[in-house]
Design a protein around this motif. Structure first.
Motif, PDB file in Angstrom:
ATOM      1  N   ASN A  71      -7.813   3.356  -2.877  1.00  0.00           N
ATOM      2  CA  ASN A  71      -6.475   2.773  -2.925  1.00  0.00           C
ATOM      3  C   ASN A  71      -6.317   1.799  -4.084  1.00  0.00           C
ATOM      4  OD1 ASN A  71      -5.698   4.173  -0.641  1.00  0.00           O
ATOM      5  ND2 ASN A  71      -6.205   2.512   0.763  1.00  0.00           N
ATOM      6  N   PHE A  72      -7.370   1.024  -4.358  1.00  0.00           N
ATOM      7  CA  PHE A  72      -7.281  -0.020  -5.371  1.00  0.00           C
ATOM      8  C   PHE A  72      -7.671   0.460  -6.764  1.00  0.00           C
ATOM      9  CE2 PHE A  72      -7.686  -2.817  -1.598  1.00  0.00           C
ATOM     10  CZ  PHE A  72      -6.570  -3.612  -1.812  1.00  0.00           C
ATOM     11  N   SER A  73      -8.783   1.204  -6.863  1.00  0.00           N
ATOM     12  CA  SER A  73      -9.285   1.616  -8.179  1.00  0.00           C
ATOM     13  C   SER A  73     -10.142   2.854  -8.037  1.00  0.00           C
ATOM     14  CB  SER A  73     -10.107   0.484  -8.813  1.00  0.00           C
ATOM     15  OG  SER A  73     -10.790   0.958  -9.961  1.00  0.00           O
ATOM     16  N   TYR A  74      -9.588   3.983  -8.478  1.00  0.00           N
ATOM     17  CA  TYR A  74     -10.344   5.232  -8.378  1.00  0.00           C
ATOM     18  C   TYR A  74     -11.559   5.200  -9.301  1.00  0.00           C
ATOM     19  CZ  TYR A  74     -11.056  10.180  -7.422  1.00  0.00           C
ATOM     20  OH  TYR A  74     -11.581  11.379  -7.011  1.00  0.00           O
ATOM     21  N   TYR A  75     -11.470   4.467 -10.400  1.00  0.00           N
ATOM     22  CA  TYR A  75     -12.620   4.325 -11.287  1.00  0.00           C
ATOM     23  C   TYR A  75     -13.791   3.706 -10.542  1.00  0.00           C
ATOM     24  CZ  TYR A  75     -15.768   2.204 -14.685  1.00  0.00           C
ATOM     25  OH  TYR A  75     -16.901   1.818 -15.372  1.00  0.00           O
ATOM     26  N   HIS A 123       0.837  -1.208   0.000  1.00  0.00           N
ATOM     27  CA  HIS A 123       0.000   0.000   0.000  1.00  0.00           C
ATOM     28  C   HIS A 123       0.870   1.255   0.000  1.00  0.00           C
ATOM     29  CE1 HIS A 123      -3.014   2.924   1.267  1.00  0.00           C
ATOM     30  NE2 HIS A 123      -2.265   3.212   2.315  1.00  0.00           N
ATOM     31  N   ASN A 124       1.900   1.253   0.819  1.00  0.00           N
ATOM     32  CA  ASN A 124       2.802   2.406   0.924  1.00  0.00           C
ATOM     33  C   ASN A 124       3.511   2.676  -0.400  1.00  0.00           C
ATOM     34  OD1 ASN A 124       4.253   4.504   1.971  1.00  0.00           O
ATOM     35  ND2 ASN A 124       5.375   3.304   3.480  1.00  0.00           N
ATOM     36  N   LYS A 125       3.952   1.619  -1.082  1.00  0.00           N
ATOM     37  CA  LYS A 125       4.610   1.778  -2.382  1.00  0.00           C
ATOM     38  C   LYS A 125       3.676   2.432  -3.387  1.00  0.00           C
ATOM     39  CE  LYS A 125       7.837  -2.138  -2.078  1.00  0.00           C
ATOM     40  NZ  LYS A 125       8.127  -3.488  -2.626  1.00  0.00           N
ATOM     41  N   LEU A 141      -0.129   5.717   6.134  1.00  0.00           N
ATOM     42  CA  LEU A 141      -0.707   5.215   7.382  1.00  0.00           C
ATOM     43  C   LEU A 141      -2.136   5.715   7.558  1.00  0.00           C
ATOM     44  CD1 LEU A 141      -0.204   3.620  10.026  1.00  0.00           C
ATOM     45  CD2 LEU A 141       0.519   5.785  11.065  1.00  0.00           C
ATOM     46  N   MET A 142      -2.361   6.968   7.211  1.00  0.00           N
ATOM     47  CA  MET A 142      -3.701   7.552   7.302  1.00  0.00           C
ATOM     48  C   MET A 142      -4.716   6.799   6.451  1.00  0.00           C
ATOM     49  SD  MET A 142      -2.811  11.604   6.922  1.00  0.00           S
ATOM     50  CE  MET A 142      -4.385  11.901   6.134  1.00  0.00           C
ATOM     51  N   THR A 143      -4.298   6.411   5.267  1.00  0.00           N
ATOM     52  CA  THR A 143      -5.232   5.842   4.291  1.00  0.00           C
ATOM     53  C   THR A 143      -5.261   4.319   4.316  1.00  0.00           C
ATOM     54  OG1 THR A 143      -3.482   5.974   2.597  1.00  0.00           O
ATOM     55  CG2 THR A 143      -5.054   7.801   2.720  1.00  0.00           C
ATOM     56  N   TYR A 144      -4.510   3.723   5.226  1.00  0.00           N
ATOM     57  CA  TYR A 144      -4.477   2.261   5.311  1.00  0.00           C
ATOM     58  C   TYR A 144      -5.472   1.782   6.351  1.00  0.00           C
ATOM     59  CZ  TYR A 144      -2.678  -2.499   5.879  1.00  0.00           C
ATOM     60  OH  TYR A 144      -2.550  -3.870   5.943  1.00  0.00           O
ATOM     61  N   ILE A 145      -6.456   1.030   5.910  1.00  0.00           N
ATOM     62  CA  ILE A 145      -7.423   0.442   6.836  1.00  0.00           C
ATOM     63  C   ILE A 145      -7.521  -1.039   6.536  1.00  0.00           C
ATOM     64  CG2 ILE A 145      -9.805   0.370   7.623  1.00  0.00           C
ATOM     65  CD1 ILE A 145     -10.078   3.250   7.134  1.00  0.00           C
ATOM     66  N   PRO A 146      -6.831  -1.864   7.305  1.00  0.00           N
ATOM     67  CA  PRO A 146      -6.982  -3.303   7.090  1.00  0.00           C
ATOM     68  C   PRO A 146      -8.401  -3.719   7.418  1.00  0.00           C
ATOM     69  CG  PRO A 146      -5.732  -2.861   9.102  1.00  0.00           C
ATOM     70  CD  PRO A 146      -5.941  -1.541   8.426  1.00  0.00           C
TER      71      PRO A 146
END
Length: 332
Positions: A203-207, A18-20, A146-151
């Motif tokens: 994070n995965f697909s803005y579309y 995610h960070n990458k 870190l802010m945008t990571y929600i497992p």
């Protein structure tokens, strides 16, 4: 949550990936904003994924040249009063202004709203300098990751399964009825569940995020051969990239049809021909000569937009439904 637990999170394989991804996206936008003359509408639609809907609405309502001028003003001399000019001109929220500062200077400014977003980790009362002492962060991009990571909660397989179903929706393949079924399930979620899903979708697909968070969804027919031969590049890559960004202004496109001329493969490399064979397996990818006839037929039958540099003057076409390829480019 203690810093020790956060250290374990940022060592997880999912967070590292995610960070990458986040770093790559932030640095891409950073390059654009520091070179404002290169900004176009397509790039700004990409930038909006970091900003609020308020910012998107306010900025889209004014001319792009105004935005370029204001960013040039900031890039030449990044002073607070010049940033405030941007805020006042568009009546932006403070969080959006902070996010823009972060995107332009990620080593100097923290991302907007970081205090609120870090509440889930229990460290919102710590200053960025303290966080950087406690955690092995290089810059504020790591903090934004870190802010945008929600497992996702493993105890809630429904949310995970719904995320998987949404991300599998293929605009070239799936029926509108299936999309409606999934979006009805999405709308039945509570605000917190939607929030979790939306962060993951961004994070995965803005579309797919746009697809599930807009009221303006329209069908489109792409002149495949016209896109492939755009600027004499004879390449499928631009078309493939375009399919990940099927939105324009306030419109998101679903379903998507692509029509190629029968002889398109003659203009492609061996590698692109293999990609074309895979693309041809999709339900809404067609080969017809002349391609224009089928493009116009589908557009008129379903009242869909057309993406092509042709004007279709010999056909009965609604000019307001014609979109140009340059509007879907990231680089002018």
């Amino acid at each position: 949550m203690s810093f020790g637990k956060i250290l374990k999170i940022i060592e997880e394989k999912d967070f590292v990936e995610h960070n990458k991804k986040i770093r790559k996206e932030v640095l891409k936008v950073n390059k654009w904003l520091l070179n404002p003359r290169s900004l176009n509408r397509r790039k700004m639609l990409y930038v909006f994924r970091f900003l609020s809907k308020n910012a998107e609405r306010k900025i889209l309502n004014k001319h792009l040249n105004d935005l370029q001028f204001l960013f040039i003003h900031i890039a030449e001399k990044p002073k607070e009063n010049r940033i405030n000019d941007l805020k006042k001109y568009y009546n932006l929220l403070e969080e959006d202004v902070s996010m823009i500062k972060f995107l332009m200077y990620p080593k100097k400014f923290p991302p907007g709203g970081y205090e609120e977003k870090l509440k889930k980790y229990g460290i919102e009362l710590y200053s960025p300098s303290v966080i950087f002492k406690k955690l092995p962060f290089k810059d504020y991009i790591d903090l934004y990751a870190l802010m945008t990571y929600i497992p996702l909660d493993e105890k809630n397989p429904f949310i995970q399964n719904l995320l998987d179903e949404i991300l599998k929706i293929d605009p070239l393949q799936d029926k509108k009825s299936y999309f409606k079924k999934v979006i009805d399930i999405y709308k039945s979620l509570n605000d917190f569940e939607k929030h979790i899903l939306n962060i993951q979708l961004k994070n995965f697909s803005y579309y797919h995020y746009k697809l599930f968070n807009t009221d303006s969804i329209k069908g489109i027919v792409i002149d495949g051969s016209n896109v492939v031969r755009y600027e004499d590049k004879d390449s499928l890559q631009f078309l493939i990239d375009m399919l990940d960004n099927m939105f324009f202004g306030k419109i998101v496109f679903f379903p998507v049809h692509i029509v190629f001329d029968n002889n398109v493969k003659h203009f492609l490399s061996t590698e692109d021909r293999k990609v074309l064979e895979l693309l041809a397996e999709k339900k809404r990818v067609y080969f017809n000569s002349p391609a224009d006839e089928m493009i116009v037929y589908i557009s008129n039958k379903y009242d869909y937009y057309i993406l092509s540099n042709d004007n279709f003057k010999e056909y009965d076409v609604n000019e307001n439904k014609l979109l140009k390829i340059k509007d879907f480019k990231f680089d002018n």
